[in-house]
Write a protein that holds these residues in place. Structure first.
Motif, PDB file in Angstrom:
ATOM      1  N   ARG A  25      32.407  23.053  31.681  1.00  0.00           N
ATOM      2  CA  ARG A  25      32.299  24.460  31.321  1.00  0.00           C
ATOM      3  C   ARG A  25      33.163  25.271  32.276  1.00  0.00           C
ATOM      4  O   ARG A  25      33.318  24.940  33.461  1.00  0.00           O
ATOM      5  N   PHE A  26      33.734  26.335  31.765  1.00  0.00           N
ATOM      6  CA  PHE A  26      34.566  27.227  32.561  1.00  0.00           C
ATOM      7  C   PHE A  26      33.695  28.000  33.541  1.00  0.00           C
ATOM      8  O   PHE A  26      32.654  28.555  33.177  1.00  0.00           O
ATOM      9  N   THR A  27      34.122  28.043  34.812  1.00  0.00           N
ATOM     10  CA  THR A  27      33.333  28.729  35.835  1.00  0.00           C
ATOM     11  C   THR A  27      34.021  29.968  36.396  1.00  0.00           C
ATOM     12  O   THR A  27      33.359  30.824  36.969  1.00  0.00           O
ATOM     13  N   GLY A  28      35.339  30.071  36.269  1.00  0.00           N
ATOM     14  CA  GLY A  28      36.030  31.232  36.805  1.00  0.00           C
ATOM     15  C   GLY A  28      37.412  30.856  37.301  1.00  0.00           C
ATOM     16  O   GLY A  28      37.893  29.738  37.099  1.00  0.00           O
ATOM     17  N   TYR A  29      38.063  31.817  37.962  1.00  0.00           N
ATOM     18  CA  TYR A  29      39.415  31.621  38.472  1.00  0.00           C
ATOM     19  C   TYR A  29      39.388  31.402  39.979  1.00  0.00           C
ATOM     20  O   TYR A  29      38.703  32.130  40.706  1.00  0.00           O
ATOM     21  N   GLU A  30      40.118  30.379  40.417  1.00  0.00           N
ATOM     22  CA  GLU A  30      40.257  30.068  41.839  1.00  0.00           C
ATOM     23  C   GLU A  30      41.747  29.938  42.182  1.00  0.00           C
ATOM     24  O   GLU A  30      42.597  29.929  41.300  1.00  0.00           O
ATOM     25  N   ARG A  31      42.040  29.819  43.463  1.00  0.00           N
ATOM     26  CA  ARG A  31      43.431  29.705  43.891  1.00  0.00           C
ATOM     27  C   ARG A  31      44.100  28.466  43.291  1.00  0.00           C
ATOM     28  O   ARG A  31      43.459  27.451  43.072  1.00  0.00           O
ATOM     29  N   TRP A  32      45.387  28.581  43.052  1.00  0.00           N
ATOM     30  CA  TRP A  32      46.181  27.477  42.507  1.00  0.00           C
ATOM     31  C   TRP A  32      46.003  26.239  43.387  1.00  0.00           C
ATOM     32  O   TRP A  32      46.115  26.296  44.605  1.00  0.00           O
ATOM     33  N   SER A  33      45.716  25.094  42.764  1.00  0.00           N
ATOM     34  CA  SER A  33      45.365  23.889  43.510  1.00  0.00           C
ATOM     35  C   SER A  33      46.537  22.950  43.739  1.00  0.00           C
ATOM     36  O   SER A  33      46.345  21.833  44.229  1.00  0.00           O
ATOM     37  N   GLY A  34      47.746  23.354  43.378  1.00  0.00           N
ATOM     38  CA  GLY A  34      48.906  22.511  43.632  1.00  0.00           C
ATOM     39  C   GLY A  34      49.270  21.652  42.440  1.00  0.00           C
ATOM     40  O   GLY A  34      48.607  21.670  41.396  1.00  0.00           O
ATOM     41  N   PRO A  35      50.326  20.843  42.541  1.00  0.00           N
ATOM     42  CA  PRO A  35      50.764  20.011  41.418  1.00  0.00           C
ATOM     43  C   PRO A  35      49.749  18.938  41.065  1.00  0.00           C
ATOM     44  O   PRO A  35      49.113  18.357  41.948  1.00  0.00           O
ATOM     45  N   ILE A  36      49.607  18.685  39.771  1.00  0.00           N
ATOM     46  CA  ILE A  36      48.680  17.663  39.273  1.00  0.00           C
ATOM     47  C   ILE A  36      49.425  16.785  38.268  1.00  0.00           C
ATOM     48  O   ILE A  36      50.059  17.295  37.341  1.00  0.00           O
TER      49      ILE A  36
END
Length: 631
Positions: free
Chosen positions: A493-504
């Motif tokens: 489930r969607f929880t919200g927006y967080e800082r970009w976590s880098g390349p995946i």
């Protein structure tokens, strides 16, 4: 009209596949909504063809039952996280909720979300431990986990003192005491609703007031709005005032900063008239001449009616209600015109004008959808709540006879005032046998998922809870099923927006790309299947640039699946060996969208799902790669 104190408004909320729609079937039978000799389909509330095939509820639906002089309005809500915003708007129309919990699985991610919204609105849920008849059921454990969830979400003492029912929606029985009460009938449910669900707080004598919670569309009439009448009466043809409002801050930023609900303003006031009125009786929508406070009704008249609009009697311009939140899109795809060699052979609607018209029609009622023009002019960018949300739309377009190409799903990012990049994050829960937990943790960690909790149920299963960027989930479901031999259960489930976590990195294997156009041959497929997993069978038509399989190694592999065995005048010394072909992998629309790489497309027609390179010519692709390397 039914007196306000004889009306009960409830919504059924739960995680996907916990039995909401099946329970409503049993409620209909117990309340004798249909004649004894009437033929009633299973999951009658799932009226859409796709809902029946997938076994999920896509759009919320309203029904009513009569019991001992009471009218009970019941709203069946979607259980999938991609449609969670609709559940949130539905809660504004009801006075309580029936919270279904699987007696084996217990609360799941979507259970947490919908319960949190209900508790914040001050509703007191009725908990139903469903599927208690199954051999693996553990109702006591499911109830304990549910109570812990209430406490964790900050429920007050009154909400924590919730009534509990046990039973089986499929078999049609609910009871208060699982040990002593006979396992038959739904009387306990009706009695609990009448006793614990409050009647609507509404006055029939006050001026008319209601808020639009969901939208609909009727041919020859136009857009309609559905909501609960908060006060007063309204007759067909009466004058009304439509008051529009909007949020003053973007929804994603409100979620991030946890702002209060007072950041809204009135944007317009228009005088209009109620042209048509409907109420629901059973599952049928019935035209009526007057609607009254407490009931859930549908109204038409204002052409631009929208979610959250306040409809009021003239003179109540200062009674505007706060806007209802419309979920922010998190995933986008580009729908393009089909430019492949087989374009126009299968579907009728193949032009950008037809695609644009169809998407504009979808916007009439699908408020969570966003549609934008692209710079190229041969496609439309479509944004939605998740992959399933957009896949349902594409499947509906396909069944209407349309041909199109679809780009890979990409997440929607935002930047705050300081320029920091944010991306959507999700809560991921995976139930797997213990022997597979190491593989699952390793694969999710490679996708930047962070393990939050591990819980065993004592029956050889373990529940893993992660937080992970939405990017990391794209394409993982099929990989998880392969790793767990089909025994894993995954929900998010969607929880919200967080800082970009880098390349995946979400895909580690390349594609097998056809270099020629023609029919695939057994001779060629036998050789190619040693290099990877094929998507085509003998005599299937293929074209240059079409992806015919998944390469076993990271790089792409150009190949010729149409190659035939050379014929000569010489007789072979021995007989040819028998050709043994593996069963090809059949890509569904959902699987294809998850699998494709950024430079690939899914070609969708009424009869076929193909995957292809965005640039079909091998020479053009080489030139593009060389130019990119030089730069």
């Amino acid at each position: 009209m039914t007196a306000v104190d004889k009306i009960r408004n409830v919504a059924i909320i739960a995680h996907i596949d916990h039995g909401k729609t099946t329970l409503i079937d049993s409620i209909f039978r117990a309340a004798h909504v249909f004649r004894e000799n009437a033929h009633v389909a299973e999951r009658v509330m799932d009226s859409n063809e796709l809902e029946r095939e997938r076994g999920i509820t896509i759009r919320a639906k309203h029904c009513t039952v009569e019991w001992n002089g009471y009218r009970i309005n019941i709203i069946d809500t979607p259980g999938h996280a991609d449609f969670s915003g609709e559940v949130e708007r539905i809660l504004s129309m009801v006075d309580s909720v029936l919270l279904l919990v699987d007696a084996n699985e217990g609360p799941m991610p979507q259970t947490r979300y919908v319960l949190m919204r209900a508790l914040r609105l001050g509703l007191r849920p009725i908990v139903i431990v469903n599927k208690a008849d199954r051999p693996s059921a553990n109702p006591a454990r499911a109830l304990d986990l549910t109570f812990d969830l209430f406490v964790e979400l900050g429920a007050n003492d009154r909400q924590c003192d919730f009534p509990v029912l046990y039973g089986s929606g499929l078999q049609g029985w609910l009871v208060r005491d699982l040990e002593t009460d006979p396992h038959a009938g739904m009387e306990a449910l009706f009695e609990t609703i009448i006793e614990h669900v409050p009647a609507p707080e509404a006055s029939l004598e006050a001026p008319f007031l209601m808020q639009v919670s969901t939208l609909g569309w009727r041919d020859h009439i136009g857009r309609t709005g559905t909501g609960r009448v908060l006060q007063g009466r309204l007759k067909r043809g009466d004058a009304i005032t439509r008051i529009t409002t909007r949020r003053t801050r973007a929804e994603w930023l409100r979620q991030k900063t946890q702002d209060t609900d007072d950041d809204w303003e009135v944007t317009g006031i228009e005088d209009d008239r109620a042209v048509h009125l409907w109420v629901t009786r059973g599952i049928e929508s019935v035209t009526c001449s007057e609607i009254s406070a407490g009931d859930i009704v549908t109204i038409s008249g204002p052409k631009a009616i929208s979610i959250g609009d306040t409809l009021a009697a003239p003179g109540l311009e200062d009674c505007a209600l706060p806007p209802l939140d419309i979920e922010e899109p998190t995933v986008a795809m580009t729908i393009l015109v089909n430019t492949g060699p087989f374009a126009g052979q299968d579907g009728a609607a193949v032009t950008i004008r037809q695609i644009r018209t169809r998407l504009e029609r979808e916007l009439r009622t699908n408020v969570a959808l966003r549609v934008e023009e692209t710079d190229r002019g041969n496609g439309m960018k479509v944004s939605g709540r998740g992959e399933l949300h957009l896949a349902i739309l594409i499947e509906e377009m396909r069944r209407e006879g349309m041909e199109l190409c679809v780009s890979p799903p990409e997440i929607i990012t935002h930047r705050d005032a300081a320029g920091t990049l944010f991306e959507p994050f999700e809560e991921l829960v995976i139930d797997v046998p213990i022997e597979f937990q190491g593989t699952v943790i390793e694969k999710v960690s490679q996708r930047k998922g962070q393990l939050q909790n591990v819980e065993t149920n004592g029956a050889g299963m373990v529940r893993l809870e992660f937080t992970i960027a939405t990017r990391g989930l794209i394409g993982y479901r099929s990989e998880m099923l392969t790793d767990t031999r089909g025994l894993g259960i995954m929900a998010s489930r969607f929880t919200g927006y967080e800082r970009w976590s880098g390349p995946i990195t979400t895909r580690s294997r390349g594609s097998m790309i056809s270099m020629d156009t023609g029919e695939a041959t057994s001779y060629s497929i036998e050789n190619l299947q040693q290099r990877g997993v094929l998507f085509v069978s003998p005599i299937d038509p293929v074209y240059e640039g079409q992806i015919v399989g998944e390469h076993a190694r990271p790089g792409d592999l150009p190949c010729n699946p149409t190659k035939r065995k050379a014929l000569t005048n010489h007789r072979a010394a021995g007989k040819d060996h028998a050709i043994g072909l593996d069963v090809p992998r059949i890509l569904t629309l959902d699987a294809a969208l998850e699998w494709i790489a950024p430079d690939e497309l899914v070609e969708v027609t009424p009869r076929f799902i193909r995957v292809r390179k965005a640039i079909l010519s091998v020479e053009d692709r080489k030139r593009l790669h060389k130019r990119a390397a030089d730069e």
